[in-house]
Design a protein around this motif. Structure first.
Motif, PDB file in Angstrom:
ATOM      1  N   VAL A 124       0.848  -1.200   0.000  1.00 34.45           N
ATOM      2  CA  VAL A 124       0.000   0.000   0.000  1.00 34.45           C
ATOM      3  C   VAL A 124       0.881   1.248   0.000  1.00 34.45           C
ATOM      4  O   VAL A 124       0.670   2.172  -0.793  1.00 34.45           O
ATOM      5  CB  VAL A 124      -0.944   0.008   1.226  1.00 34.45           C
ATOM      6  N   HIS A 125       1.891   1.276   0.867  1.00 34.79           N
ATOM      7  CA  HIS A 125       2.752   2.461   0.940  1.00 34.79           C
ATOM      8  C   HIS A 125       3.494   2.686  -0.378  1.00 34.79           C
ATOM      9  O   HIS A 125       3.633   3.815  -0.830  1.00 34.79           O
ATOM     10  CB  HIS A 125       3.772   2.316   2.077  1.00 34.79           C
ATOM     11  N   VAL A 126       3.967   1.593  -0.980  1.00 36.87           N
ATOM     12  CA  VAL A 126       4.733   1.738  -2.220  1.00 36.87           C
ATOM     13  C   VAL A 126       3.817   2.189  -3.365  1.00 36.87           C
ATOM     14  O   VAL A 126       4.180   3.030  -4.179  1.00 36.87           O
ATOM     15  CB  VAL A 126       5.450   0.416  -2.558  1.00 36.87           C
ATOM     16  N   LYS A 127       2.597   1.661  -3.379  1.00 35.01           N
ATOM     17  CA  LYS A 127       1.660   2.084  -4.437  1.00 35.01           C
ATOM     18  C   LYS A 127       1.349   3.560  -4.321  1.00 35.01           C
ATOM     19  O   LYS A 127       1.197   4.259  -5.313  1.00 35.01           O
ATOM     20  CB  LYS A 127       0.361   1.286  -4.315  1.00 35.01           C
ATOM     21  N   LYS A 128       1.238   4.039  -3.081  1.00 35.26           N
ATOM     22  CA  LYS A 128       0.888   5.448  -2.914  1.00 35.26           C
ATOM     23  C   LYS A 128       2.079   6.367  -3.148  1.00 35.26           C
ATOM     24  O   LYS A 128       1.901   7.564  -3.307  1.00 35.26           O
ATOM     25  CB  LYS A 128       0.347   5.686  -1.501  1.00 35.26           C
ATOM     26  N   ASN A 129       3.290   5.826  -3.099  1.00 39.93           N
ATOM     27  CA  ASN A 129       4.481   6.658  -3.261  1.00 39.93           C
ATOM     28  C   ASN A 129       5.377   6.095  -4.351  1.00 39.93           C
ATOM     29  O   ASN A 129       6.213   5.234  -4.086  1.00 39.93           O
ATOM     30  CB  ASN A 129       5.278   6.709  -1.947  1.00 39.93           C
ATOM     31  N   PRO A 130       5.239   6.599  -5.564  1.00 39.33           N
ATOM     32  CA  PRO A 130       5.997   6.043  -6.691  1.00 39.33           C
ATOM     33  C   PRO A 130       7.511   6.183  -6.522  1.00 39.33           C
ATOM     34  O   PRO A 130       8.258   5.519  -7.241  1.00 39.33           O
ATOM     35  CB  PRO A 130       5.524   6.871  -7.890  1.00 39.33           C
TER      36      PRO A 130
END
Ligand code: ARG
Length: 483
Positions: free
Chosen positions: A183-189
């Protein structure tokens, strides 16, 4: 010292006696740490997520209602043992250490610990973690893995804050459970996830060892839900939920200007409501506890100074001294947690009320000394004059001494309120959503440290300024009346 200790223990024991057994009624208290999307997170004013939906369905099938209690992750297991909650639903990994403390249900999902780094990072494997700055969520299996196998990590209460630190170059890697990491990686490219997992784990619900029947019911229903596909459906629903949240995000946040940051942090999803709702909690807690504190402080000050001057109330005076020593000798955040987790542990009591009681009791100790110094500051001759006019001790106190004392200590009392208002910012330790915690929630959703922190600081500043102005006006008025 022994006396102080005994006093403390007896207060706790007395409260425990009054505590009602809560497990008999039909509402079970779910404890969680709602900073772990997609398993549990805050959306608007609600706590949602895979764990919450699964346990809700389990309880529904068994005829229970539920309430959800949010807290720091490292308090979740303890709260089962102290009777603060009935079931922990918090992405809890089954471990041998934890099994010694609580009972686990059958696992409902498998998980792993993964490594998040910045896209431009040279770290490409677990082996490369040695010596770099690693962030973890305090008390999690990620924390213990890094501590035991790599080195001391930097521990955060909220993984999202660790991720913000990573984004800003303050950390080199974050070790966190797989799905929340995604989730964190998806929200922060700007971030990426390394393929190689550090551990393989399983999540389960936990209950206190004294509740074997509850555990049996949980297991039976969980099995049913695994077979009839309910669990898979819930998990799928939240994966979709993340996808659509991310899609919406990237469509809207193409430009990174100040205005779009303001929009993202405060306007979007009505995030400003975390601040306004928090504002009301902060103001309510501060005002009510200062009133409560003044009440306690007044009583204590009168007992103490009467005892000093007349030699009466020896025992009450001793109790007051112990109270002052204990309260002034320990940090308010510990008092708040002791009152919440120990004294009111098995009582179903509103958190705002807990905060008011804790801050009231705390502030009472300082107010007591402020008022006592006010009483002392009134010339001794005034008491003698009153008494020689034939007034009783109490009457002289009420009519002559206290009004003057009050006027003398008004600035100090105002100051005490200002201090208290800011001290309530530790309410987040019992997961009460005050102003500061409101800012924290925004921060964990937008990964922006600057704007939410500044906004929260501004609100406190404005509040304190307005209050100081009011106080100044009141003082001027009192002075005028004097002339
Ligand atoms: N699975 C990890 C553990 O059990 C992390 C859980 C964190 N959960 C949370 N709600 N923050 O230690």
């Amino acid at each position: 010292m022994k006396r102080v200790f005994l006093f403390f223990i007896s207060v706790i024991a007395a409260f425990q006696l009054f505590a009602v057994e809560n497990t008999q009624n039909k509402t079970l208290r779910i404890v969680t740490s709602a900073n772990f999307p997609p398993y549990e997170f805050i959306e608007g004013s609600k706590i949602v997520g895979i764990d919450i939906d699964i346990i809700r369905e389990v309880l529904k099938r068994n005829g229970y209602d539920m309430s959800v209690e949010d807290m720091k992750f490292d308090s979740v297991i303890v709260s089962l043992q102290t009777g603060k909650g009935d079931i922990a639903a918090s992405g809890l990994t089954v471990t041998e250490d934890r099994k010694r403390q609580v009972n686990f249900s059958i696992p409902y999902v498998s998980a792993k610990q993964t490594i998040i780094v910045r896209k431009d990072s040279a770290i490409d494997s677990a082996a490369a973690l040695k010596g770099v700055r690693i962030g973890v969520q305090h008390g999690t299996t990620g924390d213990s893995y890094v501590t035991d196998n790599i080195q001391e990590p930097e521990r955060f209460d909220d993984a999202a804050v660790a991720v913000s630190a990573l984004l800003r170059g303050k950390l080199d890697a974050v070790v966190l459970d797989g799905e929340p990491s995604k989730v964190h990686v998806k929200k922060n490219p700007e971030l990426k996830l390394l393929d190689e997992p550090l551990t393989f784990e399983e999540y389960a619900f936990a209950v206190d060892k004294k509740q074997p029947e509850l555990l049996e019911k949980l297991n039976k229903t969980l099995k049913e839900m695994q077979q009839d596909g309910t669990i898979d459906a819930i998990i799928e629903k939240y994966y979709q939920h993340t996808e659509s949240a991310v899609a919406e995000n990237s469509a809207e946040n193409l430009d990174e200007g100040f205005c779009s940051e303001i929009y993202l942090n405060f306007v979007k999803n009505q995030r400003w409501r975390y601040l306004t709702d928090g504002f009301f909690v902060t103001v309510c807690v501060a005002f009510a506890s200062v009133l409560f504190g003044v009440l306690i402080g007044f009583g204590v000050a009168i007992i103490r100074s009467t005892s000093d001057q007349t030699g009466k109330f020896k025992i009450a005076d001793w109790c007051c001294r112990v109270y002052l020593t204990v309260i002034r000798g320990t940090p308010v955040v510990l008092q708040l947690m002791i009152i919440y987790f120990v004294i009111f542990s098995s009582m179903d009591i509103d958190k705002i009320l807990v905060a008011i009681i804790a801050f009231g009791i705390n502030s009472g100790a300082y107010v007591a000394e402020i008022i006592r110094s006010g009483i002392m500051s009134v010339d001794r001759g005034q008491m003698e004059a009153g008494r020689s006019l034939g007034l009783s001790y109490a009457k002289t106190m009420n009519l002559i001494i206290l009004p003057q004392a009050f006027k003398n200590v008004l600035p100090a009392l105002g100051n005490e309120f200002i201090v208290l208002l800011k001290e309530t910012s530790v309410c987040g330790f019992i997961a009460l959503q005050d102003l500061t915690k409101g800012g924290d929630i925004i921060r964990s959703q937008t990964y922006n440290a600057f704007l939410p922190l500044i906004a929260v600081a501004l609100v406190y500043l404005i509040l304190v300024t307005i209050f100081s102005k009011l106080l100044g006006m009141l003082e001027k008025r009192l002075k005028k009346n004097e002339q």
